[in-house]
Scaffold this active site. Structure first.
Site, PDB file in Angstrom:
ATOM      1  N   ARG A   1       0.852  -1.185   0.000  1.00 15.36           N
ATOM      2  CA  ARG A   1       0.000   0.000   0.000  1.00 15.36           C
ATOM      3  C   ARG A   1       0.891   1.240   0.000  1.00 15.36           C
ATOM      4  O   ARG A   1       1.433   1.629   1.025  1.00 15.36           O
ATOM      5  CB  ARG A   1      -0.928  -0.012   1.223  1.00 15.36           C
ATOM      6  CG  ARG A   1      -1.629   1.316   1.463  1.00 15.36           C
ATOM      7  CD  ARG A   1      -2.732   1.202   2.487  1.00 15.36           C
ATOM      8  NE  ARG A   1      -2.308   0.699   3.789  1.00 15.36           N
ATOM      9  CZ  ARG A   1      -1.690   1.428   4.716  1.00 15.36           C
ATOM     10  NH1 ARG A   1      -1.372   2.687   4.477  1.00 15.36           N
ATOM     11  NH2 ARG A   1      -1.373   0.903   5.884  1.00 15.36           N
TER      12      ARG A   1
ATOM     13  N   HIS B   1      -3.874   4.213   4.509  1.00 16.43           N
ATOM     14  CA  HIS B   1      -4.943   3.225   4.674  1.00 16.43           C
ATOM     15  C   HIS B   1      -6.273   3.824   4.219  1.00 16.43           C
ATOM     16  O   HIS B   1      -7.009   3.230   3.452  1.00 16.43           O
ATOM     17  CB  HIS B   1      -5.031   2.795   6.136  1.00 16.43           C
ATOM     18  CG  HIS B   1      -6.153   1.851   6.418  1.00 16.43           C
ATOM     19  ND1 HIS B   1      -6.156   0.544   5.990  1.00 16.43           N
ATOM     20  CD2 HIS B   1      -7.337   2.030   7.070  1.00 16.43           C
ATOM     21  CE1 HIS B   1      -7.277  -0.043   6.377  1.00 16.43           C
ATOM     22  NE2 HIS B   1      -8.008   0.836   7.023  1.00 16.43           N
TER      23      HIS B   1
ATOM     24  N   TYR C   1       4.141   5.717  11.163  1.00 11.38           N
ATOM     25  CA  TYR C   1       4.460   4.351  11.572  1.00 11.38           C
ATOM     26  C   TYR C   1       5.324   3.578  10.573  1.00 11.38           C
ATOM     27  O   TYR C   1       5.659   2.430  10.832  1.00 11.38           O
ATOM     28  CB  TYR C   1       3.172   3.567  11.850  1.00 11.38           C
ATOM     29  CG  TYR C   1       2.164   3.546  10.719  1.00 11.38           C
ATOM     30  CD1 TYR C   1       2.305   2.699   9.630  1.00 11.38           C
ATOM     31  CD2 TYR C   1       1.041   4.387  10.751  1.00 11.38           C
ATOM     32  CE1 TYR C   1       1.378   2.677   8.603  1.00 11.38           C
ATOM     33  CE2 TYR C   1       0.095   4.373   9.726  1.00 11.38           C
ATOM     34  CZ  TYR C   1       0.271   3.514   8.664  1.00 11.38           C
ATOM     35  OH  TYR C   1      -0.658   3.502   7.642  1.00 11.38           O
TER      36      TYR C   1
END
Length: 390
Positions: free
Chosen positions: A284, A288, A297
């Site tokens: 990805r 998200h 993160y």
């Protein structure tokens, strides 16, 4: 005599390195691949396919237009036209490869990110925007496109898919030998959903009843902010063996391999040989959803590494290197993508606002007395504001 030292709790069980071996970012030796990140065509002894020039151009076109849908929707959300958007940037090959492997009679149960699969099944991408704009609960007819409504509850669609596949068995449209009749179901979900109980329960039912369903997992490495290493001690595709059906890992950034593997899995299901698990190993590259900030993160080096494996660029290199396209092809595709963008921008803003009372008609196929009473009560509440002044 002193007692022997008890083992340290932090040494219990296998270490991640013992399970996975050295850290791998290429999917490992079991990865099925037909087109390398450098655009070189390779062959696989079990999963191979002779793609015509027209098919290759079509797959490239599909991925480019799918990315344009994603880019436009993201921009619309940033301009306040959508409440949220689930990006698919970097996962175009996984979706187009799987989507184009379907036959018209096959049925798809998506999550909320399968924009490319929806496109392959003939769903107008504008219909997707209605859900994220909050003006409807999915503006397409699932029966018209054999494409279910988006599922927000993580992993729930795998149970729906398995039940639908069992229904196909009872309808006699599996294993007949008629390619126009034999059907299968594909259930899309992400690596994060694989940790849900619903998904594992679906695996059990599918295996027990030999259901004609393909579980297609887009392993994009991150379940929101949780890396795949936190979710599993073994590669995801190996979980399938524990439930009694085969699993395979394919390069999810390789549209050719994804197509070939998914086609084989779907055909296996149509012939009555039961479920299978396809892990599309991808990444990805975006967030998200548009409410997420992935820079909090994950490292930028990781993103840059995967940009070199861009699914669109690798097929573009192959097409150019082998003289399968000319500049006119790209110019025409660019014009088509711009038209797609215009369609989404203007169409999104023109979507009508829902009528408050309409929601009561979507609860059951037939209105019940209880729902009718709630509707009337809400109608009276709305009427109480008529003629009032602020």
């Amino acid at each position: 005599m002193s007692e022997p030292a008890s083992p340290r709790s932090d040494t219990f069980g296998p270490d991640l390195a013992e399970v996975f071996g050295p850290a791998q970012s290429d999917g490992g030796p079991d990865l099925v691949q037909l087109l390398t990140p450098e655009g070189e065509r390779v062959h696989h002894p079990e999963f191979d396919h002779d793609f015509s020039a027209e098919e290759l151009r079509g797959l490239y076109r599909d991925m480019v237009l799918t990315r344009r849908i994603d880019v436009e929707a993201t921009a619309l959300q940033r301009h306040g036209e959508l409440g949220i958007w689930a990006q698919l940037l970097g996962q175009e090959a996984a979706q187009i490869g799987a989507g184009r492997a379907l036959r018209p009679q096959d049925y798809v149960f998506p999550t909320y990110r399968e924009h490319g699969v929806a496109y392959c099944k003939g769903v107008d991408p504008l219909r997707l925007l209605g859900l994220f704009r909050g003006v409807d609960q999915g503006g397409w007819d699932p029966h018209e496109n054999n494409f279910g409504l988006y599922t927000i509850v993580i992993g729930a669609q795998t149970l729906h898919a398995t039940g639908y596949a069992m229904g196909m068995q009872r309808d006699g449209v599996v294993g007949t030998g008629d390619p126009e009749r034999d059907s299968a179901v594909i259930a899309h979900f992400g690596d994060g959903a694989s940790s849900q109980g619903d998904v594992n329960e679906a695996f059990i039912f599918a295996a027990s009843y030999n259901a004609p369903v393909v579980f297609f997992c887009q392993n994009n490495q991150w379940a929101i902010s949780e890396p795949i290493e936190r979710q599993t001690r073994i590669p995801l595709y190996q979980r399938a063996l524990g439930f009694g059906f085969p699993g395979i890992r394919v390069d999810g950034n390789d549209v050719l391999a994804t197509y070939a593997v998914t086609q084989a899995a779907l055909q296996r299901a149509r012939e009555g040989n039961g479920p299978s698990f396809v892990e599309a190993y991808t990444y990805r590259m975006g967030a998200h959803t548009t409410t997420d900030d992935p820079t909090r993160y994950r490292l930028n080096d990781e993103l840059e590494h995967w940009k070199l494996k861009d699914p669109i660029e690798r097929l573009k290199v192959y097409l150019r290197r082998n003289g399968l396209v000319d500049q006119q092809f790209f110019d025409d595709l660019d014009a088509e993508a711009k038209e797609m963008g215009h369609h989404l921008r203007e169409g999104c803003k023109a979507l009508p606002d829902p009528k408050p009372l309409d929601q009561f008609g979507y609860v059951f196929s037939e209105m019940t007395d209880e729902i009718a009473a709630q509707r009337d009560e809400f109608a009276a509440y709305l009427a109480s504001f008529e003629g009032s002044h602020s």
